[in-house]
Design an enzyme around this catalytic site. Structure first.
Site, PDB file in Angstrom:
ATOM      1  N   ASP A 150      -0.817  -4.350   3.568  1.00  0.00           N
ATOM      2  CA  ASP A 150      -1.555  -5.208   2.635  1.00  0.00           C
ATOM      3  C   ASP A 150      -1.211  -4.791   1.201  1.00  0.00           C
ATOM      4  O   ASP A 150      -2.075  -4.650   0.355  1.00  0.00           O
ATOM      5  CB  ASP A 150      -3.059  -5.077   2.910  1.00  0.00           C
ATOM      6  CG  ASP A 150      -3.870  -6.175   2.241  1.00  0.00           C
ATOM      7  OD1 ASP A 150      -3.294  -7.221   1.881  1.00  0.00           O
ATOM      8  OD2 ASP A 150      -5.088  -5.977   2.080  1.00  0.00           O
ATOM      9  N   HIS A 181       3.307  -8.268  -2.629  1.00  0.00           N
ATOM     10  CA  HIS A 181       3.553  -9.579  -2.018  1.00  0.00           C
ATOM     11  C   HIS A 181       4.882 -10.209  -2.404  1.00  0.00           C
ATOM     12  O   HIS A 181       5.116 -11.385  -2.113  1.00  0.00           O
ATOM     13  CB  HIS A 181       2.396 -10.531  -2.333  1.00  0.00           C
ATOM     14  CG  HIS A 181       1.209 -10.287  -1.457  1.00  0.00           C
ATOM     15  ND1 HIS A 181       0.011 -10.930  -1.633  1.00  0.00           N
ATOM     16  CD2 HIS A 181       1.046  -9.465  -0.409  1.00  0.00           C
ATOM     17  CE1 HIS A 181      -0.855 -10.513  -0.711  1.00  0.00           C
ATOM     18  NE2 HIS A 181      -0.242  -9.618   0.034  1.00  0.00           N
TER      19      HIS A 181
HETATM   20  N1  SAH Z   1      -6.548  -3.797   1.273  1.00  0.00           N
HETATM   21  C1  SAH Z   1      -7.225  -4.118   0.037  1.00  0.00           C
HETATM   22  C2  SAH Z   1      -6.429  -5.054  -0.872  1.00  0.00           C
HETATM   23  C3  SAH Z   1      -5.076  -4.557  -1.277  1.00  0.00           C
HETATM   24  S1  SAH Z   1      -4.477  -5.398  -2.719  1.00  0.00           S
HETATM   25  C4  SAH Z   1      -8.617  -4.702   0.330  1.00  0.00           C
HETATM   26  O1  SAH Z   1      -9.059  -4.726   1.483  1.00  0.00           O
HETATM   27  O2  SAH Z   1      -9.278  -5.130  -0.598  1.00  0.00           O
HETATM   28  C5  SAH Z   1      -2.851  -4.787  -2.783  1.00  0.00           C
HETATM   29  C6  SAH Z   1      -2.713  -3.343  -3.229  1.00  0.00           C
HETATM   30  O3  SAH Z   1      -1.372  -2.952  -2.945  1.00  0.00           O
HETATM   31  C7  SAH Z   1      -2.905  -3.102  -4.730  1.00  0.00           C
HETATM   32  O4  SAH Z   1      -3.917  -2.148  -4.944  1.00  0.00           O
HETATM   33  C8  SAH Z   1      -1.539  -2.570  -5.220  1.00  0.00           C
HETATM   34  O5  SAH Z   1      -1.636  -1.526  -6.171  1.00  0.00           O
HETATM   35  C9  SAH Z   1      -0.907  -2.072  -3.951  1.00  0.00           C
HETATM   36  N2  SAH Z   1       0.548  -2.099  -3.925  1.00  0.00           N
HETATM   37  C10 SAH Z   1       1.356  -3.131  -4.289  1.00  0.00           C
HETATM   38  N3  SAH Z   1       2.628  -2.795  -4.085  1.00  0.00           N
HETATM   39  C11 SAH Z   1       2.647  -1.523  -3.600  1.00  0.00           C
HETATM   40  C12 SAH Z   1       3.676  -0.617  -3.197  1.00  0.00           C
HETATM   41  N4  SAH Z   1       4.959  -0.986  -3.264  1.00  0.00           N
HETATM   42  N5  SAH Z   1       3.338   0.596  -2.763  1.00  0.00           N
HETATM   43  C13 SAH Z   1       2.021   0.957  -2.692  1.00  0.00           C
HETATM   44  N6  SAH Z   1       1.001   0.148  -3.041  1.00  0.00           N
HETATM   45  C14 SAH Z   1       1.312  -1.080  -3.489  1.00  0.00           C
HETATM   46 MG    MG Z   2      -4.263  -8.946   1.329  1.00  0.00          MG
END
Ligand code: SAH
Ligand code: MG
Length: 209
Positions: free
Chosen positions: A140, A143
């Site tokens: 997660d 994106h």
């Molecule tokens: N699981 C969370 C939502 C995650 S939002 C919930 O339940 O609310 C996505 C998260 O991924 C963000 O905090 C962002 O900092 C992280 N993220 C994005 N790309 C990343 C990467 N390449 N490595 C680690 N974390 C990443």
């Molecule tokens: Mg998500």
């Protein structure tokens, strides 16, 4: 063990910010319950700890450990001026997003400090060093297609046989949402050697055969 409903009340009471629907949270908990104790559990994308609380609660009941990975600088959509930017998670002095203080607070409030091991890292920096077998990986994180494909392909290889790859934000139709997680999920499935489990809302899962 607490049910997802009582946990959800806890989350509302404590205003844990995040992006996970109730039915997806329940499904994540049941996946952990069904597929542990094959190995540890790891999530990519901690944000403020919403998914972490659910997965963590399921892990705690089983005596399992959850590694929660995030660089805490936010995804593209969380950056200043973007659609999901949150001014409360912005370090003005550094002009950077920082979800780590909120995440730590969540872990403390949820009494999960001994169950969840936060890892402050970019998923692709951590992956080459990771050798611990995993029973479940919840993807997660970023994106972009590059990030989603990396997380699904590289981390799925760290699963034990019978382990589960769970991926959030799967939208079959472009009008419902970005296609990167959906395409990355299918790229792994099409490699073969996977059983497709149910999809609940936007949360899909594959079991390694
Ligand atoms: N699981 C969370 C939502 C995650 S939002 C919930 O339940 O609310 C996505 C998260 O991924 C963000 O905090 C962002 O900092 C992280 N993220 C994005 N790309 C990343 C990467 N390449 N490595 C680690 N974390 C990443
Ligand atoms: Mg998500």
């Amino acid at each position: 063990m607490k049910t997802a409903q009582t946990l959800s009340k806890f989350i509302l009471d404590n205003s844990i910010k995040g992006f996970l629907a109730e039915d997806e949270a329940c499904y994540l908990m049941s996946l952990v319950e069904q597929h542990y104790p094959l190995g540890a559990v790891l999530e990519i994308g901690s944000y403020c700890g919403k998914s972490t609380v659910y997965i963590g609660e399921a892990c705690k009941a089983l005596g399992a450990t959850l590694f929660s990975v995030d660089h805490h600088r936010g995804s593209e959509e969380h950056q200043y001026g973007e659609a999901y930017h949150d001014t409360q998670l912005y370090d003005e002095q550094l002009s950077k997003m920082d979800s780590l203080p909120a995440f730590r607070r969540t872990l403390h409030l949820a009494d999960l400090d001994s169950t969840v091991i936060p890892i402050i890292a970019t998923s692709s920096n951590l992956a080459p060093h990771w050798t611990t077998p995993l029973s479940l990986v919840f993807v997660d994180g970023g994106h972009s297609y590059e990030a989603a494909l990396h997380d699904c392909t590289v981390w799925s290889k760290k699963l034990v046989k019978g382990g589960v790859l769970a991926v959030h934000d799967l939208f079959e139709l472009p009008e419902d949402g970005g296609q990167a997680p959906f395409d990355a999920f299918n790229a792994v499935y099409n490699e073969g050697g996977w059983e497709k489990l149910s999809q609940v809302n936007s949360l899909g899962a594959l079991r390694k055969l």
